[in-house]
Motif scaffolding. Sequence first.
Motif, PDB file in Angstrom:
ATOM      1  N   ILE A 275       0.834  -1.193   0.000  1.00  0.00           N
ATOM      2  CA  ILE A 275       0.000   0.000   0.000  1.00  0.00           C
ATOM      3  C   ILE A 275       0.874   1.250   0.000  1.00  0.00           C
ATOM      4  O   ILE A 275       1.809   1.367   0.787  1.00  0.00           O
ATOM      5  CB  ILE A 275      -0.923   0.022   1.236  1.00  0.00           C
ATOM      6  CG1 ILE A 275      -1.968  -1.088   1.130  1.00  0.00           C
ATOM      7  CG2 ILE A 275      -1.604   1.381   1.388  1.00  0.00           C
ATOM      8  CD1 ILE A 275      -2.813  -1.226   2.367  1.00  0.00           C
ATOM      9  N   LYS A 276       0.550   2.174  -0.897  1.00  0.00           N
ATOM     10  CA  LYS A 276       1.138   3.498  -0.863  1.00  0.00           C
ATOM     11  C   LYS A 276       0.111   4.447  -0.278  1.00  0.00           C
ATOM     12  O   LYS A 276      -0.912   4.730  -0.910  1.00  0.00           O
ATOM     13  CB  LYS A 276       1.559   3.941  -2.268  1.00  0.00           C
ATOM     14  CG  LYS A 276       2.704   3.121  -2.843  1.00  0.00           C
ATOM     15  CD  LYS A 276       3.150   3.647  -4.204  1.00  0.00           C
ATOM     16  CE  LYS A 276       4.339   2.848  -4.724  1.00  0.00           C
ATOM     17  NZ  LYS A 276       4.801   3.348  -6.053  1.00  0.00           N
ATOM     18  N   GLY A 277       0.363   4.889   0.944  1.00  0.00           N
ATOM     19  CA  GLY A 277      -0.609   5.693   1.662  1.00  0.00           C
ATOM     20  C   GLY A 277      -0.154   7.131   1.839  1.00  0.00           C
ATOM     21  O   GLY A 277       1.023   7.458   1.684  1.00  0.00           O
ATOM     22  N   THR A 278      -1.119   7.978   2.197  1.00  0.00           N
ATOM     23  CA  THR A 278      -0.837   9.389   2.449  1.00  0.00           C
ATOM     24  C   THR A 278      -1.685   9.877   3.616  1.00  0.00           C
ATOM     25  O   THR A 278      -2.925   9.847   3.544  1.00  0.00           O
ATOM     26  CB  THR A 278      -1.161  10.263   1.220  1.00  0.00           C
ATOM     27  OG1 THR A 278      -0.446   9.774   0.085  1.00  0.00           O
ATOM     28  CG2 THR A 278      -0.779  11.711   1.485  1.00  0.00           C
ATOM     29  N   ASN A 279      -1.044  10.296   4.679  1.00  0.00           N
ATOM     30  CA  ASN A 279      -1.721  11.018   5.751  1.00  0.00           C
ATOM     31  C   ASN A 279      -1.673  12.507   5.410  1.00  0.00           C
ATOM     32  O   ASN A 279      -0.613  13.038   5.075  1.00  0.00           O
ATOM     33  CB  ASN A 279      -1.037  10.776   7.098  1.00  0.00           C
ATOM     34  CG  ASN A 279      -1.158   9.338   7.555  1.00  0.00           C
ATOM     35  OD1 ASN A 279      -2.172   8.678   7.338  1.00  0.00           O
ATOM     36  ND2 ASN A 279      -0.115   8.834   8.197  1.00  0.00           N
ATOM     37  N   ILE A 280      -2.819  13.162   5.481  1.00  0.00           N
ATOM     38  CA  ILE A 280      -2.933  14.559   5.074  1.00  0.00           C
ATOM     39  C   ILE A 280      -3.096  15.400   6.337  1.00  0.00           C
ATOM     40  O   ILE A 280      -4.073  15.238   7.079  1.00  0.00           O
ATOM     41  CB  ILE A 280      -4.118  14.739   4.114  1.00  0.00           C
ATOM     42  CG1 ILE A 280      -3.962  13.784   2.917  1.00  0.00           C
ATOM     43  CG2 ILE A 280      -4.229  16.187   3.652  1.00  0.00           C
ATOM     44  CD1 ILE A 280      -5.209  13.657   2.065  1.00  0.00           C
ATOM     45  N   ILE A 281      -2.149  16.290   6.573  1.00  0.00           N
ATOM     46  CA  ILE A 281      -2.069  17.012   7.840  1.00  0.00           C
ATOM     47  C   ILE A 281      -2.208  18.508   7.575  1.00  0.00           C
ATOM     48  O   ILE A 281      -1.413  19.082   6.808  1.00  0.00           O
ATOM     49  CB  ILE A 281      -0.724  16.729   8.542  1.00  0.00           C
ATOM     50  CG1 ILE A 281      -0.519  15.215   8.698  1.00  0.00           C
ATOM     51  CG2 ILE A 281      -0.647  17.444   9.894  1.00  0.00           C
ATOM     52  CD1 ILE A 281       0.924  14.801   8.843  1.00  0.00           C
ATOM     53  N   GLY A 282      -3.198  19.139   8.180  1.00  0.00           N
ATOM     54  CA  GLY A 282      -3.397  20.572   8.020  1.00  0.00           C
ATOM     55  C   GLY A 282      -3.362  21.271   9.360  1.00  0.00           C
ATOM     56  O   GLY A 282      -4.139  20.926  10.254  1.00  0.00           O
ATOM     57  N   SER A 283      -2.465  22.230   9.526  1.00  0.00           N
ATOM     58  CA  SER A 283      -2.346  22.979  10.775  1.00  0.00           C
ATOM     59  C   SER A 283      -2.963  24.360  10.606  1.00  0.00           C
ATOM     60  O   SER A 283      -2.537  25.144   9.754  1.00  0.00           O
ATOM     61  CB  SER A 283      -0.880  23.103  11.181  1.00  0.00           C
ATOM     62  OG  SER A 283      -0.336  21.839  11.505  1.00  0.00           O
ATOM     63  N   ILE A 284      -3.972  24.624  11.408  1.00  0.00           N
ATOM     64  CA  ILE A 284      -4.680  25.898  11.383  1.00  0.00           C
ATOM     65  C   ILE A 284      -4.164  26.760  12.527  1.00  0.00           C
ATOM     66  O   ILE A 284      -4.129  26.301  13.679  1.00  0.00           O
ATOM     67  CB  ILE A 284      -6.200  25.682  11.480  1.00  0.00           C
ATOM     68  CG1 ILE A 284      -6.674  24.880  10.259  1.00  0.00           C
ATOM     69  CG2 ILE A 284      -6.945  26.999  11.592  1.00  0.00           C
ATOM     70  CD1 ILE A 284      -8.145  24.578  10.250  1.00  0.00           C
ATOM     71  N   TYR A 285      -3.743  27.982  12.206  1.00  0.00           N
ATOM     72  CA  TYR A 285      -3.112  28.884  13.176  1.00  0.00           C
ATOM     73  C   TYR A 285      -1.940  28.177  13.861  1.00  0.00           C
ATOM     74  O   TYR A 285      -1.908  28.006  15.083  1.00  0.00           O
ATOM     75  CB  TYR A 285      -4.129  29.396  14.203  1.00  0.00           C
ATOM     76  CG  TYR A 285      -5.311  30.087  13.561  1.00  0.00           C
ATOM     77  CD1 TYR A 285      -5.141  31.304  12.904  1.00  0.00           C
ATOM     78  CD2 TYR A 285      -6.583  29.516  13.572  1.00  0.00           C
ATOM     79  CE1 TYR A 285      -6.212  31.931  12.277  1.00  0.00           C
ATOM     80  CE2 TYR A 285      -7.659  30.142  12.952  1.00  0.00           C
ATOM     81  CZ  TYR A 285      -7.460  31.351  12.311  1.00  0.00           C
ATOM     82  OH  TYR A 285      -8.518  31.976  11.683  1.00  0.00           O
ATOM     83  N   PRO A 286      -0.920  27.773  13.078  1.00  0.00           N
ATOM     84  CA  PRO A 286       0.206  27.025  13.648  1.00  0.00           C
ATOM     85  C   PRO A 286       1.012  27.827  14.653  1.00  0.00           C
ATOM     86  O   PRO A 286       1.782  27.243  15.422  1.00  0.00           O
ATOM     87  CB  PRO A 286       1.047  26.674  12.416  1.00  0.00           C
ATOM     88  CG  PRO A 286       0.659  27.670  11.380  1.00  0.00           C
ATOM     89  CD  PRO A 286      -0.784  27.967  11.622  1.00  0.00           C
ATOM     90  N   GLU A 287       0.839  29.137  14.659  1.00  0.00           N
ATOM     91  CA  GLU A 287       1.579  29.966  15.615  1.00  0.00           C
ATOM     92  C   GLU A 287       1.015  29.885  17.033  1.00  0.00           C
ATOM     93  O   GLU A 287       1.698  30.272  17.995  1.00  0.00           O
ATOM     94  CB  GLU A 287       1.569  31.433  15.145  1.00  0.00           C
ATOM     95  CG  GLU A 287       0.244  32.159  15.293  1.00  0.00           C
ATOM     96  CD  GLU A 287      -0.777  31.847  14.186  1.00  0.00           C
ATOM     97  OE1 GLU A 287      -1.888  32.393  14.231  1.00  0.00           O
ATOM     98  OE2 GLU A 287      -0.438  31.036  13.283  1.00  0.00           O
TER      99      GLU A 287
END
Length: 334
Positions: free
Chosen positions: A113-125
């Motif tokens: 399996i070639k997988g992808t975890n998708i990570i989004g950081s909102i207001y990373p500060e």
Amino acid sequence: MRKLKHLLLLSATMLSLAAASCRNEAPVVQKTNSQEASTNEPSKETSTAKRLPTFSADSALLYIRQQCDFGARVPNTEAHEKCADYLKSKLTQFGAEVQMQKFEATAFDGTKIKGTNIIGSIYPEKGTRIALFSHWDSRPFSDQDDEKYFRTPVMGANDGASGVGVILELARLMQSQAPNVGVDIVFLDAEDCGNAHGDEESWCLGSQYWSLNTQLPKKPTYGILLDMVGGDNPFFGVDNTSAQYALNVVNKVWSVANSLGYSKYFLNRTTTQMIDDHVFINRDAKIPTIDILDFSPTRGFPQVWHTHNDTPENISKRTLEMVGNTLTNVIYRE
């Protein structure tokens, strides 16, 4: 997407958990104009309620349909690749800093399996952070269906896309109105490729990888996993892992849900021990994380679970609104 092979019913009688909230303050409640106090000096609670953004179940359902428009998001397929691009695009559109965490894993049947975890950081500060999780892949076969559908991939409108849809709508709200905390969104891959009659760790391959290779601006205070949050007449009980690792978060979320009038559906009672993404997040990433998952000790998982009928037509906007309103209140109370 739950798996019957790893559900160990601990008791026929559900045990009540501690019902006390981890905060003493009153929850923020969305109010209609008719419910607002007609005074010249609104109370602090009313003022806060006016500032609370409105969760749209219609938007969440649209995001579910858009995922399903690609087809079943089974790893190693074109639909899977196109949906990954879509999710990255939506998170970017909503102001998140996005990482695509690639990984390779071997499914129980030997498939690479070639997988992808998708990570989004909102207001990373922002230093204080919480995390929202959902898996975005689909099961490769309908093992709870009639035999003629066994080899049919599950569309996964509820089992996968519903949690993603709710979180995308929350991301839209947070772009337009910043909460006090930063929020990390993690869409986990290859959750639903496991063996229904075998090793429990054949499931949740993306969360196993992410939990040992965490990529976030700062460790979140706690996490909330959404799984199958779009079915009609849901039963959101408390699994043993959530109770063991994050009871204070359970009490926080269920208290808010009850204050919004959802006590019929959010029942602060233990149900079962089960394998889901939060097991590895708690164990390996050591982020106290709960699972909001539709499972009843009497009926089991929703009727369309792991069948060809898990389609957008069987999604309940009322349930999406219930879960979305609860999480909106939780986030904006922080």
